[in-house]
Design a protein around this motif. Sequence first.
Motif, PDB file in Angstrom:
ATOM      1  N   GLY A  73      -7.292  65.239  53.749  1.00 14.69           N
ATOM      2  CA  GLY A  73      -8.691  65.035  52.951  1.00 14.69           C
ATOM      3  C   GLY A  73      -8.626  64.793  51.806  1.00 14.69           C
ATOM      4  N   ALA A  74      -7.023  64.659  51.138  1.00 16.37           N
ATOM      5  CA  ALA A  74      -7.305  64.475  49.767  1.00 16.37           C
ATOM      6  C   ALA A  74      -6.025  63.843  49.107  1.00 16.37           C
ATOM      7  CB  ALA A  74      -7.296  65.935  48.913  1.00 16.37           C
ATOM      8  N   GLN A  75      -5.757  63.331  48.092  1.00 17.71           N
ATOM      9  CA  GLN A  75      -4.542  63.124  47.331  1.00 17.71           C
ATOM     10  C   GLN A  75      -4.218  64.279  46.603  1.00 17.71           C
ATOM     11  OE1 GLN A  75      -3.332  59.934  49.267  1.00 17.71           O
ATOM     12  NE2 GLN A  75      -2.656  59.730  47.223  1.00 17.71           N
ATOM     13  N   LEU A  76      -3.126  64.718  46.769  1.00 20.02           N
ATOM     14  CA  LEU A  76      -2.372  65.789  45.956  1.00 20.02           C
ATOM     15  C   LEU A  76      -1.173  65.535  44.907  1.00 20.02           C
ATOM     16  CD1 LEU A  76      -2.303  69.106  48.442  1.00 20.02           C
ATOM     17  CD2 LEU A  76      -4.238  68.045  47.209  1.00 20.02           C
ATOM     18  N   THR A  77      -0.994  66.285  44.172  1.00 24.83           N
ATOM     19  CA  THR A  77       0.116  66.328  43.254  1.00 24.83           C
ATOM     20  C   THR A  77       1.128  67.541  43.400  1.00 24.83           C
ATOM     21  OG1 THR A  77      -0.986  67.534  41.521  1.00 24.83           O
ATOM     22  CG2 THR A  77      -0.941  64.974  41.557  1.00 24.83           C
ATOM     23  N   PRO A  78       2.320  67.584  43.039  1.00 22.47           N
ATOM     24  CA  PRO A  78       3.031  68.761  43.345  1.00 22.47           C
ATOM     25  C   PRO A  78       2.732  69.873  42.500  1.00 22.47           C
ATOM     26  CG  PRO A  78       4.615  66.855  43.082  1.00 22.47           C
ATOM     27  CD  PRO A  78       3.222  66.409  42.690  1.00 22.47           C
ATOM     28  N   ALA A  79       1.841  69.627  41.559  1.00 22.72           N
ATOM     29  CA  ALA A  79       1.407  70.870  40.580  1.00 22.72           C
ATOM     30  C   ALA A  79       0.332  71.554  41.488  1.00 22.72           C
ATOM     31  CB  ALA A  79       0.827  70.207  39.437  1.00 22.72           C
ATOM     32  N   LEU A  80      -0.354  70.880  42.422  1.00 22.73           N
ATOM     33  CA  LEU A  80      -1.284  71.622  43.116  1.00 22.73           C
ATOM     34  C   LEU A  80      -0.555  72.118  44.503  1.00 22.73           C
ATOM     35  CD1 LEU A  80      -4.146  72.918  43.593  1.00 22.73           C
ATOM     36  CD2 LEU A  80      -4.641  70.536  44.624  1.00 22.73           C
ATOM     37  N   MET A  81       0.188  71.243  45.025  1.00 20.36           N
ATOM     38  CA  MET A  81       0.830  71.799  46.388  1.00 20.36           C
ATOM     39  C   MET A  81       1.582  73.010  46.223  1.00 20.36           C
ATOM     40  SD  MET A  81       1.506  71.174  49.498  1.00 20.36           S
ATOM     41  CE  MET A  81       0.975  69.805  50.102  1.00 20.36           C
ATOM     42  N   ALA A  82       2.309  73.305  45.119  1.00 20.36           N
ATOM     43  CA  ALA A  82       3.124  74.479  44.912  1.00 20.36           C
ATOM     44  C   ALA A  82       2.348  75.583  45.043  1.00 20.36           C
ATOM     45  CB  ALA A  82       3.939  74.481  43.719  1.00 20.36           C
ATOM     46  N   PRO A  83       1.002  75.753  44.476  1.00 19.94           N
ATOM     47  CA  PRO A  83       0.252  77.115  44.598  1.00 19.94           C
ATOM     48  C   PRO A  83      -0.438  76.923  46.069  1.00 19.94           C
ATOM     49  CG  PRO A  83      -0.723  75.211  42.958  1.00 19.94           C
ATOM     50  CD  PRO A  83       0.610  75.104  43.332  1.00 19.94           C
ATOM     51  N   LEU A  84      -0.821  75.837  46.572  1.00 21.58           N
ATOM     52  CA  LEU A  84      -1.179  75.958  48.073  1.00 21.58           C
ATOM     53  C   LEU A  84      -0.247  76.542  48.899  1.00 21.58           C
ATOM     54  CD1 LEU A  84      -3.167  72.383  48.339  1.00 21.58           C
ATOM     55  CD2 LEU A  84      -4.203  74.798  48.399  1.00 21.58           C
ATOM     56  N   ARG A  85       1.156  76.165  48.735  1.00 20.46           N
ATOM     57  CA  ARG A  85       1.916  76.568  49.564  1.00 20.46           C
ATOM     58  C   ARG A  85       2.216  78.369  49.447  1.00 20.46           C
ATOM     59  NH1 ARG A  85       1.339  75.550  53.234  1.00 20.46           N
ATOM     60  NH2 ARG A  85       3.419  76.429  53.951  1.00 20.46           N
ATOM     61  N   LEU A  86       2.122  78.603  48.191  1.00 18.26           N
ATOM     62  CA  LEU A  86       2.228  80.005  47.717  1.00 18.26           C
ATOM     63  C   LEU A  86       0.991  80.771  48.317  1.00 18.26           C
ATOM     64  CD1 LEU A  86       3.168  81.470  44.271  1.00 18.26           C
ATOM     65  CD2 LEU A  86       1.452  82.391  45.869  1.00 18.26           C
ATOM     66  N   MET A  87      -0.149  80.171  48.342  1.00 23.13           N
ATOM     67  CA  MET A  87      -1.422  80.740  48.809  1.00 23.13           C
ATOM     68  C   MET A  87      -1.032  81.175  50.321  1.00 23.13           C
ATOM     69  SD  MET A  87      -4.132  80.108  50.825  1.00 23.13           S
ATOM     70  CE  MET A  87      -4.375  78.296  50.689  1.00 23.13           C
ATOM     71  N   GLU A  88      -0.740  80.065  51.178  1.00 24.35           N
ATOM     72  CA  GLU A  88      -0.618  80.216  52.394  1.00 24.35           C
ATOM     73  C   GLU A  88       0.594  81.137  52.827  1.00 24.35           C
ATOM     74  OE1 GLU A  88      -2.481  77.328  55.645  1.00 24.35           O
ATOM     75  OE2 GLU A  88      -0.518  76.663  54.895  1.00 24.35           O
ATOM     76  N   THR A  89       1.579  81.150  52.273  1.00 29.21           N
ATOM     77  CA  THR A  89       2.808  82.003  52.273  1.00 29.21           C
ATOM     78  C   THR A  89       2.190  83.447  52.154  1.00 29.21           C
ATOM     79  OG1 THR A  89       4.311  80.299  51.731  1.00 29.21           O
ATOM     80  CG2 THR A  89       5.184  82.463  51.705  1.00 29.21           C
ATOM     81  N   TRP A  90       1.634  83.630  51.032  1.00 30.19           N
ATOM     82  CA  TRP A  90       0.782  85.006  50.982  1.00 30.19           C
ATOM     83  C   TRP A  90      -0.060  85.430  51.783  1.00 30.19           C
ATOM     84  CZ3 TRP A  90      -3.910  87.226  50.060  1.00 30.19           C
ATOM     85  CH2 TRP A  90      -3.855  88.372  49.620  1.00 30.19           C
ATOM     86  N   ALA A  91      -0.959  84.597  52.110  1.00 33.58           N
ATOM     87  CA  ALA A  91      -2.073  84.781  53.357  1.00 33.58           C
ATOM     88  C   ALA A  91      -1.625  85.259  54.543  1.00 33.58           C
ATOM     89  CB  ALA A  91      -3.011  83.812  53.197  1.00 33.58           C
ATOM     90  N   HIS A  92      -0.486  84.340  55.026  1.00 37.29           N
ATOM     91  CA  HIS A  92       0.070  84.639  56.427  1.00 37.29           C
ATOM     92  C   HIS A  92       0.756  85.772  56.311  1.00 37.29           C
ATOM     93  CE1 HIS A  92      -1.995  81.200  58.598  1.00 37.29           C
ATOM     94  NE2 HIS A  92      -1.736  80.512  57.511  1.00 37.29           N
ATOM     95  N   GLY A  93       1.623  85.876  55.065  1.00 42.06           N
ATOM     96  CA  GLY A  93       2.523  86.871  55.130  1.00 42.06           C
ATOM     97  C   GLY A  93       1.572  88.256  55.022  1.00 42.06           C
ATOM     98  N   GLN A  94       0.412  88.382  54.380  1.00 40.17           N
ATOM     99  CA  GLN A  94      -0.537  89.541  54.517  1.00 40.17           C
ATOM    100  C   GLN A  94      -0.666  89.951  55.828  1.00 40.17           C
ATOM    101  OE1 GLN A  94      -1.742  91.385  51.897  1.00 40.17           O
ATOM    102  NE2 GLN A  94      -2.247  92.536  53.569  1.00 40.17           N
ATOM    103  N   ASP A  95      -0.981  88.879  56.876  1.00 32.16           N
ATOM    104  CA  ASP A  95      -1.225  88.973  58.274  1.00 32.16           C
ATOM    105  C   ASP A  95      -0.233  89.746  58.849  1.00 32.16           C
ATOM    106  OD1 ASP A  95      -3.444  87.977  58.493  1.00 32.16           O
ATOM    107  OD2 ASP A  95      -2.794  85.968  58.996  1.00 32.16           O
ATOM    108  N   ILE A  96       1.159  89.610  58.523  1.00 32.81           N
ATOM    109  CA  ILE A  96       2.369  90.422  58.968  1.00 32.81           C
ATOM    110  C   ILE A  96       2.675  91.508  58.402  1.00 32.81           C
ATOM    111  CG2 ILE A  96       4.875  89.877  59.189  1.00 32.81           C
ATOM    112  CD1 ILE A  96       4.641  86.888  59.037  1.00 32.81           C
ATOM    113  N   TYR A  97       2.469  91.627  57.131  1.00 36.10           N
ATOM    114  CA  TYR A  97       2.583  93.059  56.515  1.00 36.10           C
ATOM    115  C   TYR A  97       1.405  93.965  57.107  1.00 36.10           C
ATOM    116  CZ  TYR A  97       5.412  92.054  52.521  1.00 36.10           C
ATOM    117  OH  TYR A  97       6.483  91.472  51.539  1.00 36.10           O
ATOM    118  N   ASP A  98       0.115  93.723  57.513  1.00 35.84           N
ATOM    119  CA  ASP A  98      -0.745  94.181  58.202  1.00 35.84           C
ATOM    120  C   ASP A  98      -0.173  94.685  59.465  1.00 35.84           C
ATOM    121  OD1 ASP A  98      -2.572  94.055  56.018  1.00 35.84           O
ATOM    122  OD2 ASP A  98      -3.834  92.628  56.747  1.00 35.84           O
TER     123      ASP A  98
END
Length: 260
Positions: A133-158
């Motif tokens: 749904g968009a054109q991205l740049t590495p400058a935005l992809m990096a925080p997006l991947r961090l966000m998903e890693t953190w969020a799905h990681g939170q599921d595992i921590y829980d």
Amino acid sequence: MAKLLNYGLDVSWSEPDLVLPDLIAEGDDLDALVSAQPDWTKPTPAPGWTIAHQIAHLAAADANALIALQTPDAFDAVLKQTEAAGPQHADLEAAAGAAQPRSALLHQWRTGRADLGAALREVPPDHEFPWYGAQLTPALMAPLRLMETWAHGQDIYDTLDAVHPPTTRLKHVDSLGVIGRELSFYAAQLPLPPDPFRVELTAPDGQTWTWGPESAAQRIQRTALDFCLRATHRRSRPETTLTAIGEDANKWLEIARVFL
């Protein structure tokens, strides 16, 4: 998998040089947690998803990001496969990955993280490539991947009843939550409020992180961790300490999201 809509959302990033090391560190922390767990079949808060499903989802998203970044023409096939599977795509993809032996899935995730990190480091931060749904740049992809890693990681921590230590890496997730205000109202099929917003969050180290003009009447306050948990849908609003001043700010907390 994070999907964005390209409708004028400000996707600039103030600290691109800091995001990639934080992305790598977030992945390493989660790796240390799950690699010590022999049983990946434990159910997580995501319905139908085990620990293995969560790791498989992250591995698949990293692989797709690498395709989009290195061979953008080939990413069209990924989009078509996603569209053909419909709303169940993420579940099917995660199930396929989770069916692998634990050792194979762990290796796949580790290799994909390393390859994506290297690719993001080599490509100019303003280089555009296709995404959902968009054109991205590495400058935005990096925080997006961090966000998903953190969020799905939170599921595992829980799932493991383990403490997910908050770090200053949360600022990247919070920033996505702030710029995702337009996405939140769009997804809820509500008009975007015209007035400015002020977000004031207490960081894990005691600092105050702020976004928006200080004079804004619409305000959201409290901890950076709670805003991350709310924006990623890991906690309901009553489960956080977040406070809102103003009708539009209250509505935002009810519908806040960082992905579709």
